[in-house]
Design a protein around this motif. Structure first.
Motif: not given
Length: 286
Positions: A117-125, A168-180
């Motif tokens: 996933w080449f992207d500046a954002h995670g698209d993980l919301n 390189r730009a993740l919302d807090p909820a996205e970062l938490a999901y990616a980590t978990d």
């Protein structure tokens, strides 16, 4: 796929124009009949356009334009079934155009598929966590099985099948999901130092085929600025090209998606006129 309704920016319709321009670069990259000797050559690429209504649609259950998105998804599934190609190149439009092509690649390759996933954002919301309710910020999470039930595909990716590249730009909820979830991640500095760093990451995930998603905002806006959501400190065009070449040199390509081109500067079209045919060449000869 000139879909723009997955975006939340005021000039999202630019993404429709961007899709048309990207598609023209793909078709112009095809060998001309005059360059072929002997019997007439069969085209190696069949171009198909998925029609998208020019209406903003209605928000429902936390997803903007859900009615338009589900209609376009159904048309995309039909186009993929008609095409029947082993490798599909998709151009958008917003990142939401990737759901059905990735789902089709997963159905074909199963657990051996890895999505880079080449992207500046995670698209993980999710619809519940998204500040904007725009679907292009939920696409990857939807592919991982968490999203609106009308858009979640029948088979979900597993977290080990996803590698975030240049995010390189993740919302807090996205970062938490990616980590978990333990999503693998390769940063811009890592990719810049070694564009081949994704190859061992795909191998470690058990990949036997790779789907490459490119949101053009993975690029540094100093080098490419026709973006809806630019984020400083991105990849150079050369690094992106080298990273894709390294992947296709080692793994069969299950699919390629190029999205989120919002034409604003003519110099950016010139950048893509060089980059897109090169990516297509790498995809078809790797």
């Amino acid at each position: 796929m000139p879909q723009w309704q997955g975006s939340s920016v005021a000039d999202a319709r630019l993404l429709s124009l961007g899709a048309e321009r990207l598609a023209s670069l793909l078709t112009s990259a095809e060998p001309s009949p005059e360059s072929h000797t002997g019997p007439p050559a069969q085209p190696s690429v069949r171009a198909m356009r998925v029609p998208v209504p020019d209406t903003a649609g209605a928000e429902r259950d936390g997803v903007r334009a859900l009615d338009v998105l589900t209609a376009v998804a159904a048309r995309t599934r039909a186009a993929l079934a008609e095409c029947g190609a082993a490798t599909v190149v998709t151009v958008g439009g917003d990142c939401g155009v990737e759901v059905e092509p990735v789902s089709a690649a997963l159905a074909r390759h199963g657990d051996g598929l890895v999505v880079v996933w080449f992207d500046a954002h995670g698209d993980l919301n999710t619809p519940g966590s998204s500040p904007s309710h725009a679907f292009h910020g939920m696409v990857l999470r939807t592919l991982l099985g968490d999203g609106h039930p009308d858009l979640v595909p029948p088979r979900a990716l597993r977290p080990r099948q996803v590698i975030l590249a240049g995010v390189r730009a993740l919302d807090p909820a996205e970062l938490a999901y990616a980590t978990d979830a333990g999503l693998a991640r390769r940063t811009v500095p890592e990719l810049t130092a070694d564009p081949g760093v994704l190859v061992p990451a795909v191998a470690a995930a058990g990949g036997t085929a790779v789907y490459i998603h490119i949101d053009l905002d993975v690029l540094d806006p100093e080098e490419f600025g026709s973006l809806s959501y630019p984020e400083a400190g991105g990849l150079s065009v050369a690094t992106l090209r080298d990273a894709v070449r390294a992947l296709t040199a080692h793994f069969p390509l299950a699919g390629l998606g190029i999205t989120e081109y919002a034409p604003r500067r003519e110099e950016d079209q010139a950048v893509l006129a060089s980059l897109v045919p090169a990516l297509l060449a790498d995809a078809t000869t790797g």
